[in-house]
Write a protein that holds these residues in place. Structure first.
Motif, PDB file in Angstrom:
ATOM      1  N   HIS A   7      -2.348  -4.899  -2.674  1.00 31.96           N
ATOM      2  CA  HIS A   7      -1.972  -4.560  -1.309  1.00 31.96           C
ATOM      3  C   HIS A   7      -2.778  -5.288  -0.258  1.00 31.96           C
ATOM      4  O   HIS A   7      -2.378  -5.312   0.906  1.00 31.96           O
ATOM      5  N   THR A   8      -3.864  -5.907  -0.624  1.00 31.78           N
ATOM      6  CA  THR A   8      -4.655  -6.660   0.347  1.00 31.78           C
ATOM      7  C   THR A   8      -4.187  -8.105   0.457  1.00 31.78           C
ATOM      8  O   THR A   8      -4.285  -8.704   1.515  1.00 31.78           O
ATOM      9  N   THR A   9      -3.659  -8.661  -0.635  1.00 30.96           N
ATOM     10  CA  THR A   9      -3.248 -10.060  -0.617  1.00 30.96           C
ATOM     11  C   THR A   9      -1.737 -10.250  -0.727  1.00 30.96           C
ATOM     12  O   THR A   9      -1.224 -11.298  -0.356  1.00 30.96           O
ATOM     13  N   GLY A  10      -1.032  -9.266  -1.272  1.00 37.99           N
ATOM     14  CA  GLY A  10       0.407  -9.396  -1.480  1.00 37.99           C
ATOM     15  C   GLY A  10       0.751 -10.156  -2.744  1.00 37.99           C
ATOM     16  O   GLY A  10       1.919 -10.446  -2.993  1.00 37.99           O
ATOM     17  N   ILE A  97      -1.721   7.626   4.643  1.00 35.77           N
ATOM     18  CA  ILE A  97      -0.477   8.137   4.071  1.00 35.77           C
ATOM     19  C   ILE A  97      -0.777   8.817   2.746  1.00 35.77           C
ATOM     20  O   ILE A  97      -1.448   8.244   1.882  1.00 35.77           O
ATOM     21  N   THR A  98      -0.268  10.032   2.606  1.00 36.48           N
ATOM     22  CA  THR A  98      -0.387  10.768   1.355  1.00 36.48           C
ATOM     23  C   THR A  98       1.018  11.002   0.818  1.00 36.48           C
ATOM     24  O   THR A  98       1.875  11.548   1.524  1.00 36.48           O
ATOM     25  N   VAL A  99       1.247  10.563  -0.413  1.00 36.45           N
ATOM     26  CA  VAL A  99       2.553  10.721  -1.059  1.00 36.45           C
ATOM     27  C   VAL A  99       2.360  11.555  -2.313  1.00 36.45           C
ATOM     28  O   VAL A  99       1.499  11.242  -3.148  1.00 36.45           O
ATOM     29  N   PHE A 109      -2.802   6.164   0.695  1.00 34.82           N
ATOM     30  CA  PHE A 109      -2.720   4.783   1.138  1.00 34.82           C
ATOM     31  C   PHE A 109      -3.288   4.669   2.542  1.00 34.82           C
ATOM     32  O   PHE A 109      -3.198   5.603   3.330  1.00 34.82           O
ATOM     33  N   ARG A 110      -3.840   3.493   2.857  1.00 34.08           N
ATOM     34  CA  ARG A 110      -4.239   3.147   4.228  1.00 34.08           C
ATOM     35  C   ARG A 110      -3.502   1.868   4.577  1.00 34.08           C
ATOM     36  O   ARG A 110      -3.547   0.899   3.836  1.00 34.08           O
ATOM     37  N   HIS A 111      -2.812   1.916   5.706  1.00 29.89           N
ATOM     38  CA  HIS A 111      -1.988   0.780   6.103  1.00 29.89           C
ATOM     39  C   HIS A 111      -2.301   0.403   7.556  1.00 29.89           C
ATOM     40  O   HIS A 111      -2.186   1.243   8.449  1.00 29.89           O
ATOM     41  N   PRO A 112      -2.689  -0.852   7.812  1.00 29.83           N
ATOM     42  CA  PRO A 112      -2.977  -1.264   9.186  1.00 29.83           C
ATOM     43  C   PRO A 112      -1.720  -1.642   9.951  1.00 29.83           C
ATOM     44  O   PRO A 112      -0.764  -2.162   9.374  1.00 29.83           O
ATOM     45  N   VAL A 113      -1.728  -1.368  11.256  1.00 29.07           N
ATOM     46  CA  VAL A 113      -0.637  -1.757  12.141  1.00 29.07           C
ATOM     47  C   VAL A 113      -1.274  -2.412  13.368  1.00 29.07           C
ATOM     48  O   VAL A 113      -2.072  -1.797  14.053  1.00 29.07           O
TER      49      VAL A 113
END
Length: 116
Positions: A7-10, A97-99, A109-113
């Motif tokens: 998830h950091t590099t794709g 995000i908690t799923v 998850f932690r997702h930057p915007v």
């Protein structure tokens, strides 16, 4: 099982993904309407790149993330999705995000915007 995406590099890691990590990451990263196999897949988070960091922008970020992840609940792959938005640094919102998967596993998850 899918190839696990870092998830950091794709990039693919060479490992197998047996949970919802890839599904969550792809739904947040892909622009809604651009995935050839499913035009409804993806999020609108990219639209916030020119938005100011305001309470309304944070509410939109939460809404866009929840909309992008709703198909996981509809497909019965997850039972719950919870999104919290914080702004710890100038120019960025962080989605926590908690799923909860149908098997009961809780994934975080932690997702930057990017914002202005």
């Amino acid at each position: 099982m899918d190839a696990y995406i870092d998830h950091t590099t794709g990039d693919y890691t060479g490992q197998r993904c047996t949970d919802l990590h890839n599904a969550v990451w792809l739904r947040l990263r892909i622009r809604k309407g651009t995935y050839w196999a499913d035009p409804q897949m993806g999020s609108r988070l990219h639209e916030l790149a020119r938005a100011k960091d305001t309470p309304q922008t944070r509410a939109l970020a939460r809404q866009y993330a929840e909309q992008a992840l709703q198909p996981l609940i509809d497909d019965k792959r997850a039972t719950a999705v919870n999104v919290d938005v914080s702004s710890p640094e100038t120019g960025w919102l962080w989605l926590s995000i908690t799923v909860t998967s149908t098997g009961g596993d809780v994934l975080t998850f932690r997702h930057p915007v990017k914002v202005v």
